[in-house]
Motif scaffolding. Structure first.
Motif, mmCIF file in Angstrom:
data_model
loop_
_atom_site.group_PDB
_atom_site.id
_atom_site.type_symbol
_atom_site.label_atom_id
_atom_site.label_comp_id
_atom_site.label_asym_id
_atom_site.label_seq_id
_atom_site.Cartn_x
_atom_site.Cartn_y
_atom_site.Cartn_z
ATOM 1 N N LEU A 217 1.100 -16.273 6.656
ATOM 2 C CA LEU A 217 2.511 -15.615 6.661
ATOM 3 C C LEU A 217 3.495 -16.226 6.271
ATOM 4 O O LEU A 217 4.697 -15.863 5.698
ATOM 5 N N LEU A 218 3.350 -17.613 6.665
ATOM 6 C CA LEU A 218 4.854 -18.541 6.608
ATOM 7 C C LEU A 218 4.814 -18.839 4.872
ATOM 8 O O LEU A 218 5.840 -18.739 4.415
ATOM 9 N N LEU B 196 -0.061 -1.126 -0.122
ATOM 10 C CA LEU B 196 0.179 -1.624 1.453
ATOM 11 C C LEU B 196 1.477 -1.942 1.515
ATOM 12 O O LEU B 196 2.016 -2.106 2.546
ATOM 13 N N GLY B 197 2.038 -2.834 0.367
ATOM 14 C CA GLY B 197 3.198 -3.404 0.496
ATOM 15 C C GLY B 197 4.317 -2.266 0.599
ATOM 16 O O GLY B 197 5.315 -2.240 1.309
ATOM 17 N N ARG B 198 4.059 -1.035 -0.174
ATOM 18 C CA ARG B 198 5.156 0.387 0.294
ATOM 19 C C ARG B 198 4.858 0.874 1.690
ATOM 20 O O ARG B 198 5.785 1.310 1.978
ATOM 21 N N GLY C 143 2.043 -6.632 0.419
ATOM 22 C CA GLY C 143 0.821 -6.186 0.589
ATOM 23 C C GLY C 143 -0.025 -7.380 1.375
ATOM 24 O O GLY C 143 -0.560 -6.900 2.257
ATOM 25 N N LEU C 144 -0.001 -8.490 0.667
ATOM 26 C CA LEU C 144 -0.773 -9.800 1.218
ATOM 27 C C LEU C 144 -0.136 -9.981 2.587
ATOM 28 O O LEU C 144 -1.033 -10.400 3.559
ATOM 29 N N LEU D 27 -0.820 -10.017 8.404
ATOM 30 C CA LEU D 27 -0.473 -9.635 9.971
ATOM 31 C C LEU D 27 -1.579 -8.882 10.578
ATOM 32 O O LEU D 27 -1.613 -8.855 11.681
ATOM 33 N N PHE D 28 -2.422 -8.069 9.699
ATOM 34 C CA PHE D 28 -3.507 -7.395 10.248
ATOM 35 C C PHE D 28 -4.499 -8.160 10.983
ATOM 36 O O PHE D 28 -4.891 -7.937 12.043
#
Length: 319
Positions: free
Chosen positions: A49-50, A13-15, A203-204, A209-210
């Motif tokens: 997110l923060l 996911l991060g990629r 990825g997290l 964000l999703f």
């Protein structure tokens, strides 16, 4: 075995980064029940997110920016004073307040908002200077309780003034809490281990964000079906304003180098309208709510659209 698979999935996911973030918008629009289900998760996704943004960036790099604060101060003044004033005066000259008051309120609040909390995450996903983005985000968010009410009163009137004490307390709790969580994780895990987890942390961030993006799309599909021309117009306007602010800011700070100028441009073009909407509450017209939802499209889509260009003009630093 399960942890290994999870770590591999987060790395993947991060990629994918910006592509996965862009897909979340369309999933939210296409699945109204899911959007309704995720809507209450907003505050938790925002906080996550923060936390991840604080964790993803090397504190030494952030301290380096604050040790030479001229760039951060200049960027914050530009984003929180210059651009809101420029946009507000332009809207007044165009007579927007009388012709489309709901849209006028939305654009004033958008201009007065700080950068989105995900700005450092998006900068990292695009290979830009995430540390500068985070340092600027901290300053912009800290001054928002002072600047946002001033612009709301100046351009909208006292009826739309944002309570600065309530907003300030919320922002302080959010920033301090996230910083403490990241500091505790870094203290026990070590900076070296965190540096090795870059893809998994990204990825997290994509997962957070999703949840945030899908929840924001609650009610948008119904508006698309009932008023497609209005939604299309608002979409074009939101892209134009976001892209325009990004380009203008990049040009203003171009002498810093494209890696830093684009990071600031990305932050300036993507504002935390969700925070402003929460602060304004029921005081905003219906059109304002719809614009805030539609205006998430450039925030989530532009990084994916611009990443190939960014890689060519401002390639990421070697690890």
């Amino acid at each position: 075995m399960l942890l290994t698979a999870l770590a591999a999935a987060l790395s993947w996911l991060g990629r994918q980064g910006t592509r996965a973030v862009a897909a979340s918008i369309f999933i939210g629009i296409a699945t109204p029940p899911l959007a309704s289900l995720f809507k209450p998760i907003f505050p938790f996704a925002l906080f996550a997110l923060l936390c991840l943004a604080f964790l993803r960036v090397d504190p030494a790099e952030v301290r380096a920016h604050f040790s030479r604060p001229l760039v951060v101060v200049a960027a914050s003044v530009w984003m929180m004073l210059a651009t809101p004033l420029l946009i507000g005066l332009t809207l007044v000259l165009l007579g927007m307040a009388d012709r489309l008051p709901g849209l006028y309120v939305a654009m004033i609040l958008q201009a007065a908002a700080p950068p989105v909390i995900s700005a450092p995450t998006l900068a990292a996903l695009m290979g830009l200077d995430a540390a500068l983005s985070l340092a600027t985000l901290v300053v912009c968010t800290a001054v928002t309780p002072l600047t946002a009410p001033a612009f709301a009163i100046l351009f909208v009137g006292s009826g739309m003034a944002i309570p600065p004490l309530a907003l300030g307390a919320k922002l302080l709790a959010l920033l301090a809490g996230a910083a403490i969580v990241a500091a505790v994780v870094r203290r026990f895990a070590g900076q070296a281990w965190i540096a090795q987890q870059g893809e998994r942390i990204d990825g997290l961030s994509v997962v957070a964000l999703f949840f945030f993006a899908v929840g924001l799309m609650d009610g948008v599909l119904a508006s698309i079906i009932s008023e497609p021309a209005k939604v299309l117009g608002l979409t074009v306007l939101s892209f134009g304003l976001s892209f325009g602010l990004m380009v203008l800011t990049t040009l203003v700070f171009a002498q810093l180098g494209l890696g830093q100028a684009l990071a600031l441009g990305l932050a300036a073009g993507n504002r935390n309208m969700g925070l402003m909407l929460a602060a304004a509450g029921a005081a905003v017209p219906e059109l304002t709510w719809l614009y805030f939802a539609v205006a998430q499209l450039p925030i989530y889509l532009m990084p994916a659209m611009l990443k190939p260009l960014v890689r060519r003009v401002a390639p990421p630093k070697a690890a």
